[in-house]
Write a protein that holds these residues in place. Structure first.
Motif, PDB file in Angstrom:
ATOM      1  N   ALA A  12       0.816  -1.220   0.000  1.00  0.00           N
ATOM      2  CA  ALA A  12       0.000   0.000   0.000  1.00  0.00           C
ATOM      3  C   ALA A  12       0.845   1.263   0.000  1.00  0.00           C
ATOM      4  N   ARG A  34       0.562   3.845  -2.776  1.00  0.00           N
ATOM      5  CA  ARG A  34      -0.776   4.276  -3.182  1.00  0.00           C
ATOM      6  C   ARG A  34      -1.538   5.073  -2.123  1.00  0.00           C
ATOM      7  N   GLU A  90      -2.959   8.508  -2.871  1.00  0.00           N
ATOM      8  CA  GLU A  90      -3.897   8.680  -3.975  1.00  0.00           C
ATOM      9  C   GLU A  90      -5.295   8.983  -3.430  1.00  0.00           C
ATOM     10  N   TYR A  98      -8.180   6.109  -2.415  1.00  0.00           N
ATOM     11  CA  TYR A  98      -7.571   4.813  -2.082  1.00  0.00           C
ATOM     12  C   TYR A  98      -7.447   4.725  -0.563  1.00  0.00           C
ATOM     13  N   THR A 112      -6.764   1.808   2.849  1.00  0.00           N
ATOM     14  CA  THR A 112      -6.449   0.464   3.314  1.00  0.00           C
ATOM     15  C   THR A 112      -7.484  -0.036   4.315  1.00  0.00           C
ATOM     16  N   GLY A 121     -10.347   7.357   1.883  1.00  0.00           N
ATOM     17  CA  GLY A 121      -9.197   7.552   1.023  1.00  0.00           C
ATOM     18  C   GLY A 121      -8.982   8.992   0.603  1.00  0.00           C
TER      19      GLY A 121
END
Length: 253
Positions: free
Chosen positions: A200, A203, A206, A209, A211, A217
């Motif tokens: 992860a 990313r 971003e 996005y 987790t 995100g």
């Protein structure tokens, strides 16, 4: 409205007919507005939580015999501050969506961090989190948008709290620090949580996005947009034992 924070969602590759330019433009605007609305919901969640927690605490202190009016007064001050902060954060997001870097002012560099800790004090206490502050900049001045720096620190602290929820018996420790780093001022938020998974790591900055299943995100994407708009950068590294350390820099005036 598609700006440093938002990118229009690409149209599905399975679509057989492309929309007319006007319809495509309308779709992009709707997508951007949806992401903007989600950003507002994300950013005001923390101040609203502070308002709710301190209002509940104030009611409990009023019910004591005799009432703890000094504690009630402190809680009401935090409630007022959180309400003002939520309003300022919405104005800040509107500015970012329009590529406006905010309203720069000169103030002591450690002030935003101290203000965030005061605002989140009740939540951090309830979560059983031990706070260590290593704010060494003192009266060193910074020229920036004060509310936007608070946003960055608040998001990083909120992420740290989330990362430590599954600690079990391991202590929950949050370390907030600042120092001069050449021509830049560096701020760091360290936690003793689960850390960032290697898959992860590339990313997590971003937009959209996350987790976490319940995550939106948006927090780190907003942080990166603010920091880069101020001429700094945002990055992270693994802590020595457990958790992660997030750093960001802003130029020293």
């Amino acid at each position: 409205m598609a700006s440093i924070l938002y990118q229009a969602t690409p149209r599905s590759a399975n679509a057989s007919v492309l929309p007319a330019p006007a319809e495509q433009s309308r779709t992009e605007r709707i997508n951007a507005m949806g992401q903007f609305a989600a950003s507002i919901a994300h950013e005001v969640n923390q101040p609203l939580a502070a308002i709710a927690l301190n209002a509940s605490a104030a009611l409990r202190w009023l019910e004591q015999d005799p009432p703890r009016l000094d504690h009630v007064r402190d809680a009401l001050a935090i409630i007022a501050s959180a309400g003002n902060h939520a309003s300022a954060m919405i104005r800040s997001l509107r500015g970012l969506a329009c590529n406006n870097t905010g309203t720069p002012a000169t103030f002591p560099a450690d002030d935003p961090a101290r203000e965030v800790l005061l605002l989140l004090h009740t939540e951090l206490q309830q979560q059983g989190i031990a706070i260590e502050t290593r704010l060494t900049l003192g009266q060193q001045a910074v020229r920036a948008d004060r509310v936007q720096l608070q946003q960055v620190i608040m998001n990083l602290v909120a992420n740290a709290v989330d990362a430590m929820r599954a600690n079990g018996e391991r202590p929950r420790i949050l370390v907030l620090s600042s120092r001069r780093d050449g021509a830049m001022l560096r701020f760091s938020v360290a936690d003793s949580g689960t850390g960032v998974a290697p898959e992860a790591a590339s990313r997590i900055y971003e937009a959209l996005y996350s987790t976490r299943p319940e995550g939106m995100g948006l927090g780190l994407a907003i942080c990166r947009a603010i920091v880069e708009a101020h001429g700094g950068r945002l990055w992270h590294e693994a802590a020595r034992a457990h958790g992660a350390i997030f750093h960001f820099t802003v130029p020293s005036p």
